[in-house]
Enzyme design. Structure first.
Site, PDB file in Angstrom:
ATOM      1  N   ASN A  16      44.896  24.431  38.209  1.00  0.00           N
ATOM      2  CA  ASN A  16      45.220  25.860  38.135  1.00  0.00           C
ATOM      3  C   ASN A  16      44.164  26.662  38.887  1.00  0.00           C
ATOM      4  O   ASN A  16      42.972  26.372  38.774  1.00  0.00           O
ATOM      5  CB  ASN A  16      45.204  26.230  36.634  1.00  0.00           C
ATOM      6  CG  ASN A  16      45.703  27.610  36.328  1.00  0.00           C
ATOM      7  OD1 ASN A  16      46.792  27.994  36.763  1.00  0.00           O
ATOM      8  ND2 ASN A  16      44.918  28.381  35.575  1.00  0.00           N
ATOM      9  N   GLU A  29      40.208  26.213  38.533  1.00  0.00           N
ATOM     10  CA  GLU A  29      39.381  26.827  39.588  1.00  0.00           C
ATOM     11  C   GLU A  29      38.361  25.864  40.197  1.00  0.00           C
ATOM     12  O   GLU A  29      37.164  26.154  40.264  1.00  0.00           O
ATOM     13  CB  GLU A  29      38.723  28.107  39.045  1.00  0.00           C
ATOM     14  CG  GLU A  29      39.772  29.099  38.539  1.00  0.00           C
ATOM     15  CD  GLU A  29      39.203  30.351  37.868  1.00  0.00           C
ATOM     16  OE1 GLU A  29      37.982  30.543  37.862  1.00  0.00           O
ATOM     17  OE2 GLU A  29      40.019  31.142  37.333  1.00  0.00           O
TER      18      GLU A  29
HETATM   19  O1  9MR Z   1      41.305  36.850  29.983  1.00  0.00           O
HETATM   20  C1  9MR Z   1      40.051  36.222  29.920  1.00  0.00           C
HETATM   21  C2  9MR Z   1      38.990  37.222  29.499  1.00  0.00           C
HETATM   22  O2  9MR Z   1      39.223  37.682  28.199  1.00  0.00           O
HETATM   23  C3  9MR Z   1      37.620  36.589  29.610  1.00  0.00           C
HETATM   24  O3  9MR Z   1      36.636  37.552  29.323  1.00  0.00           O
HETATM   25  C4  9MR Z   1      37.442  36.017  31.004  1.00  0.00           C
HETATM   26  C5  9MR Z   1      36.085  35.352  31.168  1.00  0.00           C
HETATM   27  O4  9MR Z   1      35.921  34.904  32.481  1.00  0.00           O
HETATM   28  O5  9MR Z   1      38.457  35.071  31.267  1.00  0.00           O
HETATM   29  C6  9MR Z   1      39.705  35.661  31.301  1.00  0.00           C
HETATM   30  O6  9MR Z   1      40.698  34.768  31.716  1.00  0.00           O
HETATM   31  C7  9MR Z   1      40.512  34.141  32.991  1.00  0.00           C
HETATM   32  C8  9MR Z   1      41.204  32.802  32.930  1.00  0.00           C
HETATM   33  O7  9MR Z   1      40.691  32.057  31.873  1.00  0.00           O
HETATM   34  C9  9MR Z   1      41.066  32.042  34.232  1.00  0.00           C
HETATM   35  N1  9MR Z   1      41.506  32.835  35.347  1.00  0.00           N
HETATM   36  C10 9MR Z   1      40.930  34.164  35.447  1.00  0.00           C
HETATM   37  C11 9MR Z   1      41.138  34.917  34.141  1.00  0.00           C
HETATM   38  C12 9MR Z   1      40.592  36.330  34.264  1.00  0.00           C
HETATM   39  O8  9MR Z   1      39.215  36.308  34.392  1.00  0.00           O
END
Ligand code: 9MR
Length: 349
Positions: free
Chosen positions: A203, A162
């Site tokens: 990503n 990101e």
């Molecule tokens: O699935 C992840 C969740 O459990 C966390 O709380 C969250 C914190 O921001 O991150 C989620 O995964 C993210 C991923 O690492 C990057 N792309 C967005 C995903 C959803 O937020």
């Protein structure tokens, strides 16, 4: 035809005085076991996987499906910086090792997620003040220690996650503000120095179709390639929502990255909706999942699809988007939804 052959072989066995039943029964049993999403994807030389998270490892029914239906897994949180380097220079891979061990035991590939992200960083890092030299050393040590630990066990690394804003400008993260855009090339080089076989990815979300944000990645990856920087993949997260429409040009977007010489992966697919879920919404969701997977199948260098966990029981959506959910192919009781069957059909099952 199969029946005729089985009958013939039974007749031959009987004539020869051999026991016919085992020879005829074995292939029939194998034929009738339904193929999993992972196995179906493999026939296309791609993987179909699911993210997972450590708290879910106490749920035996959940684990059974995770281990049997999917050919790949991504730790949803366990490899992030807050988890792996909670104190400066002190590394803890316990949670990530648990996911990797599960994947290994179930013959699943692993995507490493993620080495550099502006979220889920430890307090010591975000609360400190760092000179560029200090931050560069911290970054290099973090990347190389983590990549070394999982060397040979992780097929892809989301090296930077990101990095761009919606308009295609660089996100003003700690890393960007302190080091400038060059932190991305440095990170890729450091990771590659440590594991020459893992494929290194950038990503992001909202990069499904062609637009300012995916254009920014296109330009960056083209430049990195021209500079000989080891970038080898573009990760399209794919967090969609029914109320915003299906993104245009998904296949063309994947193809243009493939044509740049990198592979493409769908890394975090889920399709949320405003609750309650109705049969109509679930049917639309099923079509979207199928269309997204179809786009990947149509692009040779799209290597696989990962859904961001597989059941609504453990989806991140309701906590972040109140009133929304039902985003995954299995419901909260671990029962397959229309989306599961539409994905299966597209994969040829
Ligand atoms: O699935 C992840 C969740 O459990 C966390 O709380 C969250 C914190 O921001 O991150 C989620 O995964 C993210 C991923 O690492 C990057 N792309 C967005 C995903 C959803 O937020």
């Amino acid at each position: 035809m199969t029946r005729i052959l089985a009958a013939l072989s039974a007749a031959v066995c009987l004539t020869a005085g051999l026991a016919a039943a085992p020879a005829a029964a074995a292939p029939a049993a194998a034929e009738h076991r339904p193929r999993t999403l992972g196995e179906l994807a493999e026939k296309h030389h791609k993987y179909f996987g699911s993210a997972t998270d450590n708290p879910e490892f106490t749920d035996a029914a959940y684990l059974k499906l995770l281990g049997s239906e999917f050919g790949q897994t991504t730790p949803g949180n366990a490899m992030k910086w807050y988890a792996t380097e909670p104190e400066r220079g002190v590394f803890d891979f316990t949670a990530a090792d648990q996911v990797v061990a599960f994947a290994k035991a179930h013959h699943q590939k692993v995507r490493g997620h993620t080495l550099i992200w502006h979220n889920q960083l430890p307090a010591w890092l975000t609360e400190g003040t760092w000179t560029p030299d200090e931050l560069r050393a911290i970054l290099k040590n973090h990347i190389q220690t983590e990549v070394r630990h999982f060397k040979g066990q992780v097929m892809h690394w989301d090296v930077v996650n990101e990095a761009f804003n919606e308009d295609g400008t660089y996100r003003e993260t700690l890393f960007y503000k302190t080091l400038g855009p060059g932190y991305i090339a440095d990170a890729l080089r450091w990771a590659h120095e440590t594991d020459r076989h893992a494929k290194l990815y950038l990503n992001d979300y909202n990069v499904d179709g062609i637009g300012p944000k995916s254009d920014a990645y296109y330009t960056l990856i083209k430049q990195l390639k021209a500079d000989g920087v080891p970038v080898e993949g573009f990760g399209i997260q794919g967090h969609l929502a029914l109320q915003y429409g299906f993104p245009a040009d998904v296949q063309q977007n994947m193809q243009r990255f493939a044509d740049l010489g990198v592979e493409v992966a769908v890394t975090e697919l889920d399709i949320r909706m405003n609750l309650p879920a109705t049969p109509d919404k679930l049917a639309t969701q099923a079509t979207w999942y199928a269309d997204y997977v179809k786009a990947c199948l149509a692009v040779k260098k799209c290597v696989g699809v990962t859904i961001w966990d597989y059941t609504d029981k453990y989806s991140w959506i309701p906590a972040v988007f109140p009133g929304e959910g039902a985003a995954l192919p299995y419901d909260e009781n671990l029962l397959p939804k229309p989306a599961y069957y539409s994905i299966k059909k597209v994969l040829g099952g």
